[in-house]
Design a protein around this motif. Sequence first.
Motif, PDB file in Angstrom:
ATOM      1  N   GLY A  53       5.658   7.925  -4.768  1.00 56.97           N
ATOM      2  CA  GLY A  53       4.927   8.041  -5.972  1.00 56.97           C
ATOM      3  C   GLY A  53       3.569   7.517  -5.902  1.00 56.97           C
TER       4      GLY A  53
ATOM      5  N   TRP B   7       0.836  -1.234   0.023  1.00 60.87           N
ATOM      6  CA  TRP B   7       0.095   0.094  -0.008  1.00 60.87           C
ATOM      7  C   TRP B   7       0.793   1.249  -0.005  1.00 60.87           C
ATOM      8  N   ASN B   8       1.693   1.221   1.007  1.00 62.78           N
ATOM      9  CA  ASN B   8       2.520   2.649   1.378  1.00 62.78           C
ATOM     10  C   ASN B   8       3.683   2.723   0.500  1.00 62.78           C
TER      11      ASN B   8
ATOM     12  N   ILE C 209      -3.116   1.581  -3.030  1.00 62.45           N
ATOM     13  CA  ILE C 209      -4.612   1.919  -3.324  1.00 62.45           C
ATOM     14  C   ILE C 209      -4.838   2.500  -4.467  1.00 62.45           C
ATOM     15  N   GLU C 210      -3.849   3.581  -5.024  1.00 62.18           N
ATOM     16  CA  GLU C 210      -4.197   4.256  -5.910  1.00 62.18           C
ATOM     17  C   GLU C 210      -3.893   3.632  -7.190  1.00 62.18           C
TER      18      GLU C 210
ATOM     19  N   THR D 253       0.795   5.226  -4.682  1.00 65.31           N
ATOM     20  CA  THR D 253       0.656   3.963  -3.729  1.00 65.31           C
ATOM     21  C   THR D 253      -0.388   2.667  -4.231  1.00 65.31           C
TER      22      THR D 253
END
Lengths: 123, 267
Positions: free
Chosen positions: A57, A53-54, A61-62, A59
């Motif tokens: 640039g 996730w983290n 989820i994006e 992430t």
Amino acid sequence: MKILIVDDFSTMRRIIKNLLRDLGFTNTDEADDGNTALPMLKSGKYDFLVTDWNMPGMTGIELLKEVRADDNLKTLPVLMVTAEAKRDQIVAAAQAGVNGYVVKPFTAAVLKEKIEKIFERIQ
Amino acid sequence: MSNNNDDEKGLDPEVIEKLRTQAAELVEQVNAGDYARAMGLINELNEVRDQSLYREVGRLTRSLHEAIRNFQIDPRNAEQQEALSKMTDASDRLEYVVQMTSKAANRTMDLVEDTMPKAMALKEQAASLRDDWQRLRRREMEPAEFRELYGRIDNFFVSLTDEADSIYGSLSEILLAQDFQDLTGQVIQKVTGLVKEVEDHLLSLVVMASHVDQITGTVHDLSEAEPAEPDEKAADQGHGPQINAADRSDVVSGQDDVDDLLSSLGF
């Protein structure tokens, strides 16, 4: 079965790559964030995406939202393997269309179970 | 700031004394109709306030500086000393921790990747020999085959000894690769100490600021200080690993919790 592993830490990519190899998935590629991963996904004919996730640039989820918004990629199974453990994040990932969610630290058995479950549901 | 306990009680006695005498004089001058002198006294009072503020800020700056200067770790050899002398601030040191842990993880994984095929090959050789051995025991083996098996068993013992040595060697190296914990632990403890000190000093700064508020008579609207609702973009950025997950209800405490949550969502 071609798999893309996305994580900003090379160590974690290597661990996941090794675990996947043990599970019989030897055709894997790596990317260090969503911005690198997205063009690879668009041109690379991947069957499965494992993402953190983290990341700097773009992430995870994006990246997941981009994948679900793309006509050619929207059915791609996505497994999130992440240290993000807040309930609303897991709900958000589910709403964004994630196929599985594994929290770090995880075991080989958990990763195996989630991957198998995802493929079971797809078939 | 341990050397400044008056902070807890309020203003410097010296400042209070000045405030008292000048306030009395101010009343006197106003009553006497000398407004110019009264204004002058108000200016002097302002100066007293400013100076006590500068003095407090100066004290804080000094102790923060001291804390950063004392922020050293004990190198154990010349190589470490060289490595550590290059690091002048906490972020460099934490970067060093990232590098050390990454190096150790990669070293460990190199050795594991090297060792796993060896263990696998031994297992396969042993399994194949065991099958043939069973056939021999059931007297299903021709003499020529037996001679061949005899040779293979011999070779297996040789390779078993060699490979076991090599596996043992890799395991000891994996053990040694964990020595990063010692050095990174030291660095992290020092950084934690610095953060703690900075925290204490910030607290002193808050206490000092409350004295300034006392002098200026400022009252803060605390509701403004409420943390703003995190926007969607911030939520997308992620929060990283959660500490004390077991004590928090908004955080899952493990994979079982995640599975329960997802199944409640229809997964």
